[in-house]
Write a protein that holds these residues in place. Structure first.
Motif, short mmCIF file in Angstrom:
data_model
loop_
_atom_site.label_atom_id
_atom_site.label_comp_id
_atom_site.label_asym_id
_atom_site.label_seq_id
_atom_site.Cartn_x
_atom_site.Cartn_y
_atom_site.Cartn_z
N ILE A 57 15.69 -7.60 49.01
CA ILE A 57 16.40 -6.73 47.85
C ILE A 57 16.42 -7.44 46.60
O ILE A 57 17.83 -8.04 46.82
CB ILE A 57 17.20 -5.99 48.49
CG1 ILE A 57 17.36 -5.32 49.61
CG2 ILE A 57 18.23 -5.55 47.83
CD1 ILE A 57 17.53 -4.58 50.86
N TYR A 58 16.20 -6.92 45.59
CA TYR A 58 16.50 -8.40 44.36
C TYR A 58 17.72 -8.23 43.54
O TYR A 58 18.09 -9.00 43.85
CB TYR A 58 14.93 -7.60 43.32
CG TYR A 58 15.35 -8.25 42.26
CD1 TYR A 58 15.33 -9.36 41.58
CD2 TYR A 58 15.64 -7.02 40.94
CE1 TYR A 58 15.29 -10.72 40.67
CE2 TYR A 58 16.18 -8.00 40.04
CZ TYR A 58 16.06 -9.20 39.36
OH TYR A 58 16.45 -9.79 38.34
N SER A 59 18.60 -6.59 43.53
CA SER A 59 19.38 -6.98 43.29
C SER A 59 20.84 -7.81 44.18
O SER A 59 21.71 -7.44 43.59
CB SER A 59 19.56 -5.22 43.41
OG SER A 59 20.36 -4.49 44.90
N HIS A 60 20.00 -7.63 46.03
CA HIS A 60 21.30 -8.46 46.16
C HIS A 60 21.25 -9.61 46.26
O HIS A 60 21.42 -11.08 45.85
CB HIS A 60 21.07 -8.63 47.74
CG HIS A 60 21.24 -6.83 48.77
ND1 HIS A 60 20.80 -7.20 50.45
CD2 HIS A 60 21.51 -6.02 47.69
CE1 HIS A 60 21.37 -6.09 50.25
NE2 HIS A 60 21.95 -5.24 49.22
N ALA A 61 20.29 -10.12 45.52
CA ALA A 61 20.02 -11.42 45.15
C ALA A 61 20.63 -12.06 43.87
O ALA A 61 21.43 -13.17 43.34
CB ALA A 61 18.60 -12.23 44.99
N HIS A 118 16.02 -22.73 40.86
CA HIS A 118 15.01 -21.46 41.24
C HIS A 118 15.80 -19.88 40.66
O HIS A 118 16.96 -19.95 40.69
CB HIS A 118 14.37 -21.66 42.29
CG HIS A 118 15.58 -21.21 43.57
ND1 HIS A 118 15.50 -20.20 43.90
CD2 HIS A 118 15.99 -21.97 43.88
CE1 HIS A 118 16.42 -20.10 45.31
NE2 HIS A 118 16.84 -21.49 45.33
N GLY A 119 14.98 -19.61 41.16
CA GLY A 119 15.31 -18.10 41.22
C GLY A 119 14.80 -17.03 42.48
O GLY A 119 15.32 -18.07 44.11
N PHE A 120 14.47 -16.09 42.24
CA PHE A 120 14.41 -14.43 43.61
C PHE A 120 13.37 -14.91 44.49
O PHE A 120 12.21 -15.97 43.84
CB PHE A 120 14.17 -13.20 43.28
CG PHE A 120 14.25 -12.48 43.81
CD1 PHE A 120 14.75 -12.39 44.94
CD2 PHE A 120 12.92 -11.81 43.76
CE1 PHE A 120 14.53 -11.13 46.07
CE2 PHE A 120 12.85 -10.38 44.37
CZ PHE A 120 13.47 -10.41 45.61
#
Length: 451
Positions: free
Chosen positions: A116-120, A76-78
């Motif tokens: 925070i998308y960039s953290h994932a 899976h993703g974010f």
């Protein structure tokens, strides 16, 4: 008292992850997303023998995984809210329905859950390292890279690519379902999914103007409805949360339709969506239907045709209906006119069978140009496949609100099915269409010389 409550809550979480008889996907709260989560990768094995109760596996314990069978990883993703993906269960069940295999669900919700998308995104390569450790153990026990298939969703597509790169592209197959675009668009191949990451890489792009990746990433890249806005999804922010995620998630539901639904979605290799809509990309249609790529699980049937291409990359386009099972059925409507003056406009065609079922196609993406004694072939898309057409209706429109109403004089209209080329072609002769007036008629079989 507060400390005691926190301790009990923590113990419940630990117990649910380690001691539950049937491990389940990690469920977190929005609070976890706000404070952030450290990475923890949890692997759950499903087979036909344990379809409803997962078995926890790890790089040090393969459990009952049969290394002689295909192993499919679901990544899976974010997860901005911490909830489990709603499609996980359907995908596991669908895969095991079509083939006896190992299905490993890669649960990295602890790591993907953050606002925070960039953290994932920053944790994606670390997830790939864990998966490599697991696959290394599989290989040590006799597994083959040829039998490893990875399905990656959004960020998960790039994770699958990172794993593939670690094995020099020798994984059997990677499917990317709307690979994430933000932070990955324009990145070099080593920092994203690319065609060299597996022996066969297929990608479905369903949200290229927002959350998905714009450019081709695989050996074959599918662009449903052009790859951006999907029918049935909200077009404005008033659609709520669905406005943000519906297009992005459509890639998954299109893939799922290839597993259990009674329809096969055929795509058409083409340079652009416009050319596809204009009927210029049906050369793959031959008596051997397999020459056109199929969307989803069976897309790898196309890899033999890719061997003839250099580089082995193809873009393919198709349209879908608004709802499941999403299939549309393609016909050519050939119109030969005898107007003295050129006419430009749209055609709406309806088909009806003897039972009264009606299906409609509006061919209005761009005006067609009708010239005297010049045949125009229009690609019509219907969401029902009527086996025996009893009646056809046509309507011509220039789209003009003011001004004179025009006539379209038709010498011959011919309807031919692309999905079933063996069906008889239907004709009608000497029609006059009054603008914006529906004309209904019974077709006749075309002379065999035209078939």
């Amino acid at each position: 008292m507060l400390k005691l409550y926190l301790f009990i809550s923590l113990m419940c979480l630990v117990r649910s992850d380690t001691d539950e008889p049937c491990p389940s996907f990690t469920r977190l709260s929005f609070h976890s997303a706000v404070v952030g989560t450290g990475l923890n990768v949890k692997l759950m094995l499903y087979t036909r023998k344990n379809l409803t109760c997962a078995q926890a596996v790890s790089p040090t314990d393969l459990g009952s995984l049969n290394v002689t069978k295909k192993t499919t990883f679901i990544v899976h993703g974010f997860r901005p809210t911490g909830s489990p993906p709603v499609w996980i269960g359907d995908l596991v069940e669908g895969l095991l329905f079509v083939e006896d295999m190992n299905v490993v669900v890669v649960d990295w919700n602890r790591g993907a859950t953050t606002v925070i998308y960039s953290h994932a995104a920053g944790k994606s390569k670390n997830v790939a390292v864990v998966l490599k450790e697991f696959i290394d153990q599989m290989l040590a026990n006799g597994a083959s890279l040829d039998n490893i298939y990875m399905i990656g969703v959004s960020l998960g597509a790039h994770i699958a690519g990172f794993v593939g790169e670690m094995y020099d592209g020798q994984l059997g197959r990677i499917t990317g379902l709307d690979p994430a675009g933000p932070l990955f668009n324009g990145r070099p191949p080593q920092d994203r999914l690319d065609p060299s990451d597996a022996q066969f890489v297929d990608v479905i792009h369903s949200d290229t103007d927002a959350l998905g990746y714009r450019e081709p990433l695989g050996n074959i890249d599918f662009y449903p409805n052009g790859g951006a806005d999907q029918p049935g999804c909200p077009q404005t922010i008033f659609g709520g949360l669905q406005y943000f995620k519906c297009d992005h998630q459509r890639s998954m539901y299109l893939y799922l339709s290839s597993l259990r639904e009674n329809c096969t979605i055929t795509a058409y290799p083409c340079d652009s969506y416009r050319d596809y809509r204009n009927g210029k990309c049906v050369s793959c249609l031959t008596p051997q239907k397999e020459s056109c790529p199929l969307l989803g699980y069976y897309a790898d049937h196309w890899k033999d045709y890719l061997k003839e291409k250099d580089p082995p990359m193809t873009k393919a386009f198709f349209d879908t209906a608004e709802e499941k099972p999403f299939c549309m059925y393609h016909y050519f409507v050939d119109i030969l006119t005898w107007n003295k003056n050129i006419r430009r406009g749209d055609i709406t065609i309806k088909l009806r069978d003897k039972a009264g079922n009606i299906t409609e196609s509006k061919i209005n993406h761009e005006p067609a140009t009708f010239q005297k004694y010049h045949q125009v072939s229009l690609l019509a898309r219907f969401n029902q496949d009527l086996d025996k057409v009893a009646a056809i209706s046509l309507m011509f429109s220039t789209g003009s609100i003011v001004g004179p109403k025009y006539k379209l004089r038709i010498l011959r209209m011919k309807l031919r099915s692309l999905a079933h080329p063996e069906r008889p072609q239907l004709c009608r002769y000497d029609l006059v269409l009054m603008e914006n007036v529906e004309t209904v008629f019974q077709p006749i079989l075309c002379p065999k010389l035209q078939m």
